[in-house]
Design a protein around this motif. Structure first.
Motif, PDB file in Angstrom:
ATOM      1  N   PHE A 159       5.686  14.212   5.760  1.00 55.28           N
ATOM      2  CA  PHE A 159       4.803  14.531   4.639  1.00 55.28           C
ATOM      3  C   PHE A 159       3.348  14.360   5.053  1.00 55.28           C
ATOM      4  CE2 PHE A 159       8.701  13.284   2.315  1.00 55.28           C
ATOM      5  CZ  PHE A 159       8.913  14.501   1.668  1.00 55.28           C
ATOM      6  N   HIS A 160       2.544  15.321   4.688  1.00 56.12           N
ATOM      7  CA  HIS A 160       1.132  15.333   5.075  1.00 56.12           C
ATOM      8  C   HIS A 160       0.334  14.215   4.402  1.00 56.12           C
ATOM      9  CE1 HIS A 160      -2.118  17.260   7.093  1.00 56.12           C
ATOM     10  NE2 HIS A 160      -2.834  17.331   5.990  1.00 56.12           N
ATOM     11  N   VAL A 161       0.833  13.722   3.271  1.00 59.32           N
ATOM     12  CA  VAL A 161       0.111  12.695   2.503  1.00 59.32           C
ATOM     13  C   VAL A 161      -0.097  11.417   3.318  1.00 59.32           C
ATOM     14  CG1 VAL A 161       1.670  11.171   1.201  1.00 59.32           C
ATOM     15  CG2 VAL A 161      -0.068  12.447   0.015  1.00 59.32           C
ATOM     16  N   ILE A 162       0.814  11.119   4.208  1.00 54.19           N
ATOM     17  CA  ILE A 162       0.713   9.913   5.033  1.00 54.19           C
ATOM     18  C   ILE A 162      -0.561   9.958   5.882  1.00 54.19           C
ATOM     19  CG2 ILE A 162       1.782   8.722   6.997  1.00 54.19           C
ATOM     20  CD1 ILE A 162       3.220   8.147   4.508  1.00 54.19           C
ATOM     21  N   PHE A 163      -0.912  11.140   6.331  1.00 51.70           N
ATOM     22  CA  PHE A 163      -2.047  11.275   7.243  1.00 51.70           C
ATOM     23  C   PHE A 163      -3.356  11.570   6.529  1.00 51.70           C
ATOM     24  CE2 PHE A 163       1.829  12.610   9.470  1.00 51.70           C
ATOM     25  CZ  PHE A 163       1.896  11.587  10.396  1.00 51.70           C
ATOM     26  N   TRP A 180      -4.091  10.269   3.145  1.00 49.34           N
ATOM     27  CA  TRP A 180      -4.474   9.130   2.309  1.00 49.34           C
ATOM     28  C   TRP A 180      -5.112   8.051   3.171  1.00 49.34           C
ATOM     29  CZ3 TRP A 180      -0.022   7.663  -1.546  1.00 49.34           C
ATOM     30  CH2 TRP A 180       0.142   8.695  -2.468  1.00 49.34           C
ATOM     31  N   PRO A 181      -5.955   7.224   2.569  1.00 49.64           N
ATOM     32  CA  PRO A 181      -6.487   6.067   3.307  1.00 49.64           C
ATOM     33  C   PRO A 181      -5.339   5.090   3.652  1.00 49.64           C
ATOM     34  CG  PRO A 181      -7.679   6.412   1.257  1.00 49.64           C
ATOM     35  CD  PRO A 181      -6.543   7.366   1.256  1.00 49.64           C
ATOM     36  N   PRO A 182      -5.418   4.455   4.801  1.00 48.53           N
ATOM     37  CA  PRO A 182      -4.318   3.571   5.227  1.00 48.53           C
ATOM     38  C   PRO A 182      -3.984   2.459   4.236  1.00 48.53           C
ATOM     39  CG  PRO A 182      -5.826   3.953   7.035  1.00 48.53           C
ATOM     40  CD  PRO A 182      -6.440   4.578   5.827  1.00 48.53           C
ATOM     41  N   PHE A 183      -4.988   1.864   3.583  1.00 48.38           N
ATOM     42  CA  PHE A 183      -4.681   0.798   2.624  1.00 48.38           C
ATOM     43  C   PHE A 183      -3.905   1.322   1.434  1.00 48.38           C
ATOM     44  CE2 PHE A 183      -8.653   2.456   0.938  1.00 48.38           C
ATOM     45  CZ  PHE A 183      -8.456   2.401  -0.428  1.00 48.38           C
ATOM     46  N   LEU A 184      -4.159   2.555   1.022  1.00 43.71           N
ATOM     47  CA  LEU A 184      -3.427   3.137  -0.101  1.00 43.71           C
ATOM     48  C   LEU A 184      -1.974   3.443   0.293  1.00 43.71           C
ATOM     49  CD1 LEU A 184      -3.635   4.042  -3.011  1.00 43.71           C
ATOM     50  CD2 LEU A 184      -4.383   6.285  -2.205  1.00 43.71           C
TER      51      LEU A 184
END
Length: 126
Positions: free
Chosen positions: A77-81, A83-87
């Motif tokens: 999923f593209h969201v992993i890359f 989104w900010p890492p803390f989120l």
């Protein structure tokens, strides 16, 4: 063997009954008395379920399942890359922890069911 008919303990039966939290021998009694505590004796059939030490297998298999079935596909999923890492960590860590805690008793019951099946088969070979 002493001439008695060998008792077959099907692998799939033990696996299913244990995963449902039922006594692998009768399928009616409860396997757990607490979250991960095995009832030593089944209240329905009197089978000694305390003789099957699950030890480290349930956590290992639970981590293996969650890692391969959730984390692996999640990387697609593209969201992993984006989104900010803390989120990502704030969302994933609690959800993965909850999933692990839900799956652990299921996997432990399945391991006990498999041990029940294997123990019955090994007694038949003696």
């Amino acid at each position: 063997m002493t001439g008695d008919a060998p008792t077959r303990r099907p692998f799939a039966t033990g696996l299913k009954r244990g995963a449902r939290g039922q006594c692998p021998n009768c399928g009616q009694g409860k396997l757990f008395r607490a979250y991960l505590k095995i009832r030593p004796i089944c209240e329905i059939c009197g089978h000694d379920n305390g003789q099957y030490p699950a030890d480290d297998a349930p956590p290992y298999f639970t981590i293996l399942l969650v890692g391969h079935l959730v984390v692996g596909p999640l990387l697609a999923f593209h969201v992993i890359f984006t989104w900010p890492p803390f989120l990502v960590l704030a969302v994933l860590l609690p959800s993965l922890t909850a999933l692990m805690l839900v799956m652990l008793p299921v996997v432990k019951g399945a391991v006990v069911g498999v041990l029940w099946s294997v123990a019955g088969s090994s007694k038949d070979r003696q």
